[in-house]
Design a protein around this motif. Structure first.
Motif, PDB file in Angstrom:
ATOM      1  N   UNK A 254      -4.236 -28.868  -5.370  1.00 17.12           N
ATOM      2  CA  UNK A 254      -2.866 -28.200  -4.893  1.00 17.12           C
ATOM      3  C   UNK A 254      -2.277 -27.323  -5.774  1.00 17.12           C
ATOM      4  N   UNK A 255      -2.178 -26.061  -5.263  1.00 18.24           N
ATOM      5  CA  UNK A 255      -1.456 -24.949  -6.385  1.00 18.24           C
ATOM      6  C   UNK A 255       0.146 -25.146  -6.408  1.00 18.24           C
ATOM      7  N   UNK A 256       0.555 -25.131  -7.467  1.00 17.12           N
ATOM      8  CA  UNK A 256       2.185 -24.996  -7.522  1.00 17.12           C
ATOM      9  C   UNK A 256       2.715 -25.786  -6.770  1.00 17.12           C
ATOM     10  N   UNK A 257       3.857 -25.335  -6.064  1.00 20.78           N
ATOM     11  CA  UNK A 257       4.830 -26.101  -5.044  1.00 20.78           C
ATOM     12  C   UNK A 257       4.039 -26.609  -3.887  1.00 20.78           C
ATOM     13  N   UNK A 260       4.459 -30.550  -3.035  1.00 21.09           N
ATOM     14  CA  UNK A 260       5.874 -31.130  -2.412  1.00 21.09           C
ATOM     15  C   UNK A 260       5.537 -31.561  -0.911  1.00 21.09           C
ATOM     16  N   UNK A 261       4.389 -30.916  -0.511  1.00 17.82           N
ATOM     17  CA  UNK A 261       4.356 -31.082   1.093  1.00 17.82           C
ATOM     18  C   UNK A 261       3.380 -32.166   1.582  1.00 17.82           C
ATOM     19  N   UNK A 262       4.135 -33.169   2.220  1.00 22.31           N
ATOM     20  CA  UNK A 262       3.143 -34.453   2.601  1.00 22.31           C
ATOM     21  C   UNK A 262       1.811 -33.861   3.618  1.00 22.31           C
ATOM     22  N   UNK A 263       2.114 -32.784   4.387  1.00 22.83           N
ATOM     23  CA  UNK A 263       1.152 -32.277   5.282  1.00 22.83           C
ATOM     24  C   UNK A 263      -0.154 -31.937   4.515  1.00 22.83           C
ATOM     25  N   UNK A 319       9.824 -36.391  -8.102  1.00 20.43           N
ATOM     26  CA  UNK A 319      10.024 -37.157  -6.796  1.00 20.43           C
ATOM     27  C   UNK A 319       9.369 -36.757  -5.579  1.00 20.43           C
ATOM     28  N   UNK A 320       9.258 -35.382  -5.284  1.00 18.03           N
ATOM     29  CA  UNK A 320       8.731 -34.921  -4.214  1.00 18.03           C
ATOM     30  C   UNK A 320       6.964 -35.224  -4.435  1.00 18.03           C
TER      31      UNK A 320
END
Length: 372
Positions: A254-257, A260-263, A319-320
């Motif tokens: 998973x690149x970078x941000x 953060x995303x659950x999907x 946290x994310x």
């Protein structure tokens, strides 16, 4: 008399253009000293035959990118120190930070580009030294920041070749699986084992190299580029979520941000992912303690449980990433150093067996190791 004057002016113009053309071809290299030390900031667990995740957070500067030999020497020195400490074997997965390949746009330029203090000055040297390539790239550039697009597009083929030569070579030399951070290229793709730059929009993508130096799968594109990239980098929302078989287990990037995303994790868990590498990148003075900037330009970010400025960058990332991960073992690795006036920071961390593991803040190059 008029003809004579015109002829003289034309001759002077030809001489000036010829001199400028010769000047653009000259690439003298200056002396460069670099710190090759690296600290083992985190070493969790015990060797058990299942392998390990080893995050390397290099300390980087523009001069490291003047030629491939310099960058290879620094990264190889870090990996050799890891090997000397017993942290590298056939089941090791090494993870490098986001954009460690993107800075290859600066390879092979004039000394002045590496010595100026501001990025805009460096860009001016790049453009003056490569007028034809820059002009053609500007005609093909897309996005809101066409100048930034052109800088990357004009060097794309060289960058793709350098990226594979450098990181594929390191993977083969140390007999490891190597997640080679990320690189921004136009529509990158791999065919017959060779990474190519395409002709479409720019994407921020990561390539994983096997222990024989060959790439695994296709470049993994970032699905949700952050606010700093959105003006010239296209979201890779349509790209498949790849899970790759490695000696240490089933690996995804998973690149970078995107971490953060659950999907994103849901798509990976559907493919029985075991390990997640997250090459990451943050900028600013003391960026890890600064208020979290979020990603206000991504609609998906509106569903995140944190709001911009509510917590620090450190707290938001940890946290994310832990909340979204759904129990997967992951490692987030950040670039460190200084690129002209831009400070690059961040402190890597690991999520494993329901725990978030982070080393105390420190300066300089670092390694984070997790035994699986």
């Amino acid at each position: 008399m008029r003809k004579l004057l015109c002829g003289a002016l034309a001759l002077l113009l030809l001489v000036a253009l010829g001199g400028y053309g010769l000047w653009t071809l000259q690439r003298p290299e200056g002396h460069y000293l670099s710190d090759l030390r690296v600290e083992l900031a985190l070493n969790h667990g015990e060797p058990g035959g299942r392998g390990n995740l080893l995050g390397v957070e290099p300390l980087l500067f523009p001069g490291d990118y003047q030629n491939l030999a310099r960058l290879e020497r620094k990264l190889a020195a870090y990996l050799q120190q890891a090997r000397d400490q017993g942290l590298i074997d056939a089941r090791t997965v090494v993870v490098l930070p986001e954009h460690v390949g993107t800075w290859l746009w600066a390879r092979g330029e004039k000394n002045a580009l590496y010595q100026v203090t501001h990025r805009r000055e460096a860009w001016q040297w790049l453009e003056l030294s490569n007028p034809l390539h820059y002009g053609v790239a500007m005609l093909r550039a897309t996005g809101d920041d066409r100048r930034a697009d052109a800088h990357l597009r004009m060097k794309a083929e060289q960058m793709a070749a350098d990226y594979q030569q450098l990181f594929g070579g390191l993977a083969k030399r140390f007999q490891i699986t190597l997640v080679a951070g990320s690189i921004i290229l136009p529509a990158p793709f791999i065919t017959e084992g060779v990474l190519h730059a395409g002709s479409g929009p720019l994407f921020n993508a990561s390539v994983v190299f096997a222990a024989d130096g060959s790439p695994l799968g296709q470049p993994q594109r970032q699905r949700y580029p952050d606010s700093e990239l959105r003006r010239f980098v296209e979201p890779g929302a349509g790209a498949p979520a790849q899970v790759l078989d490695t000696p240490a287990g089933r690996l995804a990037v998973l690149v970078g941000s995107d971490s953060w995303y659950p999907q994103n994790y849901q798509r990976l868990h559907a493919q029985s992912v075991e390990l997640i590498a997250n090459p990451a990148f943050v900028t600013g003075r003391d960026p890890w303690q600064a208020p979290w900037r979020g990603n206000r330009h991504q609609p998906a970010a509106q569903a995140l449980p944190l709001k911009r400025g509510e917590v620090s960058e450190r707290d938001a990332w940890q946290r994310l990433t832990q909340a979204a991960g759904g129990g997967a073992t992951s490692i987030s690795v950040f670039a460190r150093g200084q690129f002209w006036e831009q400070t690059v920071g961040g402190q890597g961390f690991v999520n494993h067996a329901g725990q978030s593991l982070a080393a105390p803040p420190s300066q300089g190059a670092r390694m984070l190791n997790l035994w699986l």
